[in-house]
Structure formats: structure tokens, C-alpha cells
Design a protein around this motif. Structure first.
Motif, mmCIF file in Angstrom:
data_model
loop_
_atom_site.group_PDB
_atom_site.id
_atom_site.type_symbol
_atom_site.label_atom_id
_atom_site.label_comp_id
_atom_site.label_asym_id
_atom_site.label_seq_id
_atom_site.Cartn_x
_atom_site.Cartn_y
_atom_site.Cartn_z
ATOM 1 N N LYS A 62 -9.474 -6.961 -3.581
ATOM 2 C CA LYS A 62 -8.571 -5.892 -3.130
ATOM 3 C C LYS A 62 -8.719 -5.620 -1.636
ATOM 4 C CE LYS A 62 -6.473 -3.365 -5.651
ATOM 5 N NZ LYS A 62 -5.115 -3.352 -6.235
ATOM 6 N N GLU A 63 -9.948 -5.640 -1.152
ATOM 7 C CA GLU A 63 -10.196 -5.214 0.240
ATOM 8 C C GLU A 63 -10.144 -6.354 1.240
ATOM 9 O OE1 GLU A 63 -13.949 -3.219 -0.025
ATOM 10 O OE2 GLU A 63 -13.209 -1.869 -1.613
ATOM 11 N N VAL A 95 -3.336 -10.504 -7.749
ATOM 12 C CA VAL A 95 -4.340 -9.928 -6.841
ATOM 13 C C VAL A 95 -4.182 -8.413 -6.758
ATOM 14 C CG1 VAL A 95 -4.970 -9.800 -4.394
ATOM 15 C CG2 VAL A 95 -4.743 -12.018 -5.514
ATOM 16 N N ARG A 96 -2.938 -7.937 -6.713
ATOM 17 C CA ARG A 96 -2.709 -6.487 -6.623
ATOM 18 C C ARG A 96 -3.229 -5.752 -7.840
ATOM 19 N NH1 ARG A 96 3.466 -7.485 -4.622
ATOM 20 N NH2 ARG A 96 3.111 -7.506 -2.368
ATOM 21 N N LEU A 112 -6.462 -9.421 -0.476
ATOM 22 C CA LEU A 112 -5.116 -8.860 -0.569
ATOM 23 C C LEU A 112 -4.455 -8.683 0.802
ATOM 24 C CD1 LEU A 112 -2.742 -7.653 -2.145
ATOM 25 C CD2 LEU A 112 -3.974 -5.469 -2.196
ATOM 26 N N SER A 165 -5.869 -6.654 -9.704
ATOM 27 C CA SER A 165 -7.312 -6.783 -9.874
ATOM 28 C C SER A 165 -8.031 -5.532 -9.378
ATOM 29 C CB SER A 165 -7.816 -8.005 -9.106
ATOM 30 O OG SER A 165 -9.225 -8.123 -9.218
ATOM 31 N N THR A 166 -9.166 -5.236 -10.006
ATOM 32 C CA THR A 166 -9.998 -4.117 -9.557
ATOM 33 C C THR A 166 -11.243 -4.615 -8.814
ATOM 34 O OG1 THR A 166 -11.119 -4.071 -11.707
ATOM 35 C CG2 THR A 166 -9.236 -2.597 -11.422
ATOM 36 N N ASN A 167 -11.337 -5.911 -8.602
ATOM 37 C CA ASN A 167 -12.460 -6.494 -7.887
ATOM 38 C C ASN A 167 -12.410 -6.070 -6.413
ATOM 39 O OD1 ASN A 167 -14.058 -8.327 -6.325
ATOM 40 N ND2 ASN A 167 -13.988 -9.825 -7.974
ATOM 41 N N PRO A 168 -13.440 -5.394 -5.905
ATOM 42 C CA PRO A 168 -13.391 -4.859 -4.531
ATOM 43 C C PRO A 168 -13.161 -5.935 -3.469
ATOM 44 C CG PRO A 168 -15.213 -3.886 -5.741
ATOM 45 C CD PRO A 168 -14.664 -4.978 -6.608
ATOM 46 N N ALA A 189 0.831 -1.211 0.000
ATOM 47 C CA ALA A 189 0.000 0.000 0.000
ATOM 48 C C ALA A 189 0.862 1.257 0.000
ATOM 49 C CB ALA A 189 -0.923 0.004 1.221
#
Length: 359
Positions: free
Chosen positions: A97-98, A88-89, A101, A91-94, A49
Motif C-alpha cells: 500500500k505504501e 494492489v488497492r 501502490l 491489499s492491506t499489506n503495508p 487516494a
């Protein structure tokens, strides 16, 4: 407050405590160094992050190289985890990511990659082995993958599946998903502690929240250079350990080395050149334009690693001719690097085709 600029040397005590004492068991007794992977995550060394991608990449190349100087099996498992993390980093899938990850970066969940088939498909040398069928809330996956490493309870791994000739998807799923059958593979000449399984999918449900992307053609093109780049330090570490050992042997037997064509410092210079090139690549924000050059560097490290481990066996004397010796272990580990996708055969063919294009 999280320190995003962690000292790479945090890996050293982890390697000393959780890899070095177990190298013989990893190599000879199918021991899986999962605690090592979890400790790397707990140390914070996988956090990404607010960090530039090139800084993350540099750190992770170095983590793999350092680990491989001790044990390529452990380094390859780290590669598997980082390959899953790389996807995984991006991807835009919430949900991914949330929720997923942070678990992967903290080492609470470990990751494998079933993307060998995908890399072969996008290199034009294979067909997609998994089929997807749309259903309410996701997809049913059928088919099989011959070898997926770093699997176990609580592990997740990435897959590519095709809906038809024009449509594909990339997903990630847990190893204990219903309808997924795992059969462990061992009996390899080395690398038997990798928890490698053949995976059979019988209508495995992949919910939408586990989809990395429904446009994998561009997605794979973006992550492929990083996946290949992360393989190079596997060879850097093993070659470095072999060269260091060869130097020790020469100090003990200096007279015997005077007439040899290959000297440790000659191999060391070649190693340093590949190291410089590799870390130069890792500092780039965008690797896609350098994909072919990275592949050729991957081929270079195969040949240098081969030279290093074979010379270590040749000139270490009778001590190397023991089944549990470090030179023999590294020799066997090196053959895995030659056969890891992209294999030495694929890379040699690429180099030959590039020569023909120039002419």
C-alpha cells in the motif's frame, strides 16, 4: 496540491501523441506502447487516494473505452495495469500500500496480471498452476503460467499459488525475479504488441512483503467483478470505432446502403444500451452481487463487437481488404476479446446454466 477530480479529457492528447501515430507499428511490428502507459500515470488519471471506489471505477472504465477506440492493444495493456492496480488497492499489506501502490498509480512502475489461471480456478474450470512452499520470510513458487501480458524490465505482476488443497495465496512480484524465466509469445493474428510471455517459476522467492493476501478466496471474489467490468470497454471502444467508420462509408455511398438489413444507427443503439448498463455498474459501490449480470454484459459486448467489426469489413469495400487497414485490424483485435478469460465459450455456458436454473 493534487487535484483528485481530474478531467478525463487529459487522456486525449496522450492518445493523439503516443498511440495514434504508432498504431501500425503496434499492430504489425510488435511495438510496445509503454510510454503511453507511463504518461497516463504521470497525468494523475490513475490516482485513487481519498476517492470513492465508484468514482475511480467510472474514470477507469472510460479510460479503457477511449483508448480502445484507437487501439485495442493499448487498451488491453491499460487493462492489465489496472487489473494489477485493482488487486494492489485492496491489499492491506503495508509495503504494498505504501511503497508499490504510489509507483503503479504514477506510472513509474507498470503492472501485469497472471490471474487468468485464478479466474478459471474460481470459475471451477481449472486447477492452480503455481505451487507455494513456506520458507523463512516468504514462499518459494514453482510452476508455470502460459500467458502473462504487459511484462518487461521494471514491471510487476500478480499471481495465485496454492500451498495445499485448503490454502492459497495471492502475491505480486517483479518480472526480473530470480528463478523466473520469461519466453515471449507472438505470432497471434493481432495484439502482438502486448509483451505477452509464458512464465516458468523455478523456486522463485516471494517475500512476505510481496503478499497481497493469504486469504485469496474472498479477495478474488471481491475484485473479480471489477476485472470483468474493465474488459467490457475494450469491446465498447472497438465497436464504437467500427460503427463510426461504417457511418462514414455510408455517407460516401448512401445509395448502396439503402437495401442493407444492418444500418450503423441500429448498431449504435445497441452500443449505447450496453454503454449505459456498463457505466451504471461502474457507479455501484459493491459489485459482488452483480457479478453474473456483469458477466452477461461482457457476453453482450462480445456479440455486438463481432457484428460491428464484421459489418465494417463487409461494407467498407476494397479498402478494408488491405492487411494494414483499420477495419481489418479491428476485426483481428475483436477475436482477442472473444478468447480473453472469461472466454465466449465460458460465458455462453454460464448463460445456458442460468437458463436451466430458472427452469
Amino acid at each position: 496540491m493534487i487535484n483528485h477530480h481530474l478531467d478525463i479529457h487529459l487522456i486525449d492528447p496522450i492518445l493523439k501523441d503516443e498511440v495514434e501515430p504508432f498504431i501500425g507499428k503496434i499492430d504489425q511490428m510488435l511495438y510496445y506502447p509503454g510510454q503511453f502507459l507511463k504518461s497516463v500515470g504521470r497525468s494523475g488519471l490513475l490516482l485513487s487516494a481519498k476517492l470513492p471506489i465508484k468514482e475511480v471505477r467510472q474514470r477507469e472504465v472510460q479510460l479503457i473505452e477511449k483508448t480502445a477506440t484507437y487501439c485495442m492493444t493499448s487498451a488491453f495493456l491499460l487493462w492489465c495495469h489496472l487489473a494489477a492496480l485493482t488487486a494492489v488497492r485492496m491489499s492491506t499489506n503495508p509495503y504494498i500500500k505504501e511503497e508499490l501502490l504510489p509507483l503503479l498509480e504514477s506510472g513509474k512502475v507498470l503492472g501485469g496480471t497472471g490471474l487468468s489461471n485464478a479466474l478459471k480456478y474460481y470459475a471451477g474450470i481449472g486447477t492452480i498452476q503455481l505451487k507455494a512452499e513456506r520458507t523463512k520470510g516468504g514462499y518459494f513458487i514453482t510452476g508455470s503460467l502460459p500467458s502473462v501480458s504487459n511484462l518487461g524490465d521494471g514491471h510487476w505482476f500478480t499471481i495465485l499459488a496454492s500451498l495445499d488443497d485448503q490454502h492459497r495465496l495471492l502475491g505480486i512480484l517483479p518480472a526480473e525475479a530470480e528463478g523466473l524465466r520469461l519466453e515471449e509469445k507472438n505470432g497471434f493474428v493481432g495484439m502482438n504488441g502486448t509483451r505477452t510471455f509464458s512464465c516458468s517459476f523455478n523456486n522463485v522467492f516471494l517475500p512476505d512483503k510481496w503478499i497481497l493476501t493469504e486469504d485469496p478466496d474472498d479477495f478474488i471474489q471481491q475484485i473479480r467483478p471489477s476485472l470483468v467490468l474493465y474488459q467490457i470497454p475494450l469491446g465498447l471502444g472497438v465497436a464504437s470505432a467500427s460503427i463510426d467508420h461504417l457511418s462514414e462509408v455510408r455517407r460516401e455511398n448512401a445509395d448502396y446502403f439503402e437495401g442493407l438489413n444492418v444500418q450503423p444507427e441500429d448498431l449504435g443503439r445497441m452500443l449505447q444500451e450496453i454503454q449505459r448498463t456498463t457505466y451504471d455498474y461502474s457507479k455501484l459501490a459493491d459489485l459482488v452481487a452483480f457479478n453474473q449480470k456483469i458477466l452477461l454484459t461482457r457476453l453482450e459486448i462480445i456479440h455486438l463487437t463481432s457484428q460491428a467489426v464484421h459489418n465494417d469489413m463487409l461494407y467498407s469495400g476494397g479498402r478494408a481488404y488491405l492487411k494494414d487497414s483499420d477495419p481489418f485490424r479491428r476485426l483481428r483485435e475483436s477475436y482477442f476479446l472473444f478468447n480473453l478469460t472469461p472466454t465466449v465459450k465460458q460465458l455462453e455456458n454460464l448463460r445456458q446454466s442460468m437458463r436451466l436454473e430458472k427452469n
